[in-house]
Design a protein around this motif. Structure first.
Motif, short mmCIF file in Angstrom:
data_model
loop_
_atom_site.label_atom_id
_atom_site.label_comp_id
_atom_site.label_asym_id
_atom_site.label_seq_id
_atom_site.Cartn_x
_atom_site.Cartn_y
_atom_site.Cartn_z
N GLN A 67 14.42 36.40 124.99
CA GLN A 67 15.00 36.58 126.32
C GLN A 67 15.37 35.23 126.90
OE1 GLN A 67 12.21 38.77 128.73
NE2 GLN A 67 10.78 37.08 128.95
N ARG A 68 16.33 35.24 127.84
CA ARG A 68 16.92 34.01 128.38
C ARG A 68 16.97 34.10 129.90
NH1 ARG A 68 22.53 34.32 126.61
NH2 ARG A 68 22.87 35.56 128.46
N ALA A 69 16.87 32.94 130.55
CA ALA A 69 17.03 32.85 132.00
C ALA A 69 17.62 31.49 132.35
CB ALA A 69 15.68 33.02 132.71
N THR A 70 18.14 31.37 133.56
CA THR A 70 18.64 30.08 134.04
C THR A 70 17.61 29.42 134.96
OG1 THR A 70 19.83 31.24 135.78
CG2 THR A 70 21.09 30.64 133.80
N SER A 71 16.41 29.99 135.03
CA SER A 71 15.29 29.41 135.77
C SER A 71 14.03 29.73 134.99
CB SER A 71 15.22 30.03 137.17
OG SER A 71 13.93 29.83 137.74
N SER A 72 13.06 28.83 135.01
CA SER A 72 11.82 29.09 134.28
C SER A 72 11.06 30.28 134.88
CB SER A 72 10.93 27.85 134.27
OG SER A 72 10.58 27.49 135.60
N ALA A 73 11.39 30.67 136.10
CA ALA A 73 10.73 31.79 136.76
C ALA A 73 11.49 33.11 136.56
CB ALA A 73 10.59 31.50 138.24
N GLY A 74 12.63 33.07 135.87
CA GLY A 74 13.44 34.27 135.67
C GLY A 74 14.48 34.40 136.77
N PRO A 75 15.16 35.51 136.88
CA PRO A 75 14.99 36.74 136.10
C PRO A 75 15.45 36.58 134.66
CG PRO A 75 16.94 36.91 137.48
CD PRO A 75 16.25 35.62 137.85
N TRP A 76 14.81 37.31 133.76
CA TRP A 76 15.05 37.20 132.33
C TRP A 76 16.02 38.27 131.85
CZ3 TRP A 76 13.16 33.02 129.85
CH2 TRP A 76 12.17 32.30 130.51
N THR A 77 16.89 37.86 130.92
CA THR A 77 17.85 38.77 130.29
C THR A 77 17.45 38.93 128.83
OG1 THR A 77 19.63 38.01 131.73
CG2 THR A 77 20.27 39.11 129.68
N SER A 134 27.22 22.80 130.95
CA SER A 134 26.39 21.95 131.81
C SER A 134 25.35 22.77 132.59
CB SER A 134 27.29 21.15 132.77
OG SER A 134 26.54 20.12 133.36
N THR A 135 24.69 23.68 131.87
CA THR A 135 23.70 24.56 132.49
C THR A 135 22.42 24.55 131.66
OG1 THR A 135 25.47 26.00 133.29
CG2 THR A 135 23.26 26.95 133.24
N THR A 136 21.27 24.51 132.33
CA THR A 136 19.98 24.60 131.63
C THR A 136 19.60 26.06 131.48
OG1 THR A 136 19.24 22.47 132.47
CG2 THR A 136 17.52 23.99 131.72
N TYR A 137 19.22 26.42 130.26
CA TYR A 137 18.76 27.77 129.96
C TYR A 137 17.33 27.72 129.47
CZ TYR A 137 23.57 29.38 130.35
OH TYR A 137 24.82 29.68 130.82
N TRP A 138 16.56 28.73 129.81
CA TRP A 138 15.17 28.87 129.39
C TRP A 138 15.06 30.07 128.47
CZ3 TRP A 138 11.48 25.40 131.29
CH2 TRP A 138 11.93 24.56 132.31
N TYR A 139 14.22 29.94 127.44
CA TYR A 139 14.05 31.02 126.46
C TYR A 139 12.57 31.31 126.25
CZ TYR A 139 18.93 30.22 125.30
OH TYR A 139 20.30 30.09 125.36
N GLN A 140 12.28 32.60 126.03
CA GLN A 140 10.95 33.04 125.62
C GLN A 140 11.13 33.96 124.42
OE1 GLN A 140 9.51 34.87 129.31
NE2 GLN A 140 7.97 33.27 129.44
N VAL A 141 10.13 33.95 123.53
CA VAL A 141 10.17 34.79 122.33
C VAL A 141 8.86 35.55 122.24
CG1 VAL A 141 9.28 32.94 120.81
CG2 VAL A 141 10.67 34.79 119.84
N ARG A 142 8.90 36.74 121.66
CA ARG A 142 7.67 37.46 121.35
C ARG A 142 7.79 38.03 119.95
NH1 ARG A 142 7.53 42.80 125.29
NH2 ARG A 142 9.44 43.79 124.57
N ALA A 143 6.63 38.12 119.29
CA ALA A 143 6.55 38.62 117.92
C ALA A 143 6.17 40.09 117.95
CB ALA A 143 5.50 37.83 117.14
#
Length: 108
Positions: free
Chosen positions: A51-61, A78-87
Motif C-alpha cells: 500500500q502507498r500514501a503521500t503521508s506517513s500517516a495515510g490515507p493508504w491506497t 517531485s513527490t514523496t511517497y510512503w509504502y507499507q508491505v504485509r506478508a
C-alpha cells in the motif's frame, strides 16, 4: 445404501500460522513518475500486499499483490511517497510493516 456416521476427528495436522511482519520496504530508482519498492522475503509467505500514501500517516491506497522488487508507476513528479508491505499465506496476513519512503524526481 445408507452411509455410516462420521468418524472421530483425527489430530496431528498443524494449523498454518500467518507469516511474520516484514521489515520496512526500501524505495529507490526514482524517475519523475515511478519508484522501485523492494522488501526482504518472510518465511512462510506465499504473497505480499503493498500500500502507498503521500503521508506517513495515510490515507493508504492498496496496490494489491506484488512481488519484490516492484515498480510503482503513474506517480506525480517531485513527490514523496510512503509504502507499507504485509506478508500473506493461506491462513492470514501479517500486520503492515513500518513505512519506507522515497521521492520521485522533478519532471524535466
Amino acid at each position: 445404501a445408507d452411509c455410516s456416521g462420521w468418524s472421530a476427528a483425527g489430530s496431528g495436522a498443524t494449523s498454518l500460522a500467518p507469516p511474520a511482519t516484514p521489515s520496512a520496504p526500501t524505495v529507490g530508482s526514482a524517475t519523475s513518475s515511478s519508484l522501485t519498492v523492494s522488501w526482504s522475503a518472510v518465511s512462510g509467505a506465499t504473497f505480499y500486499e503493498l500500500q502507498r500514501a503521500t503521508s506517513s500517516a495515510g490515507p493508504w491506497t492498496g496496490l494489491g499483490q506484488r512481488t519484490s522488487p516492484t515498480t510503482d508507476t503513474g506517480l506525480s513528479s517531485s513527490t514523496t511517497y510512503w509504502y507499507q508491505v504485509r506478508a500473506c499465506n493461506a491462513a492470514d496476513c501479517s500486520g503492515w510493516s513500518a513505512a519506507g519512503s522515497g521521492a520521485t524526481s522533478l519532471a524535466p
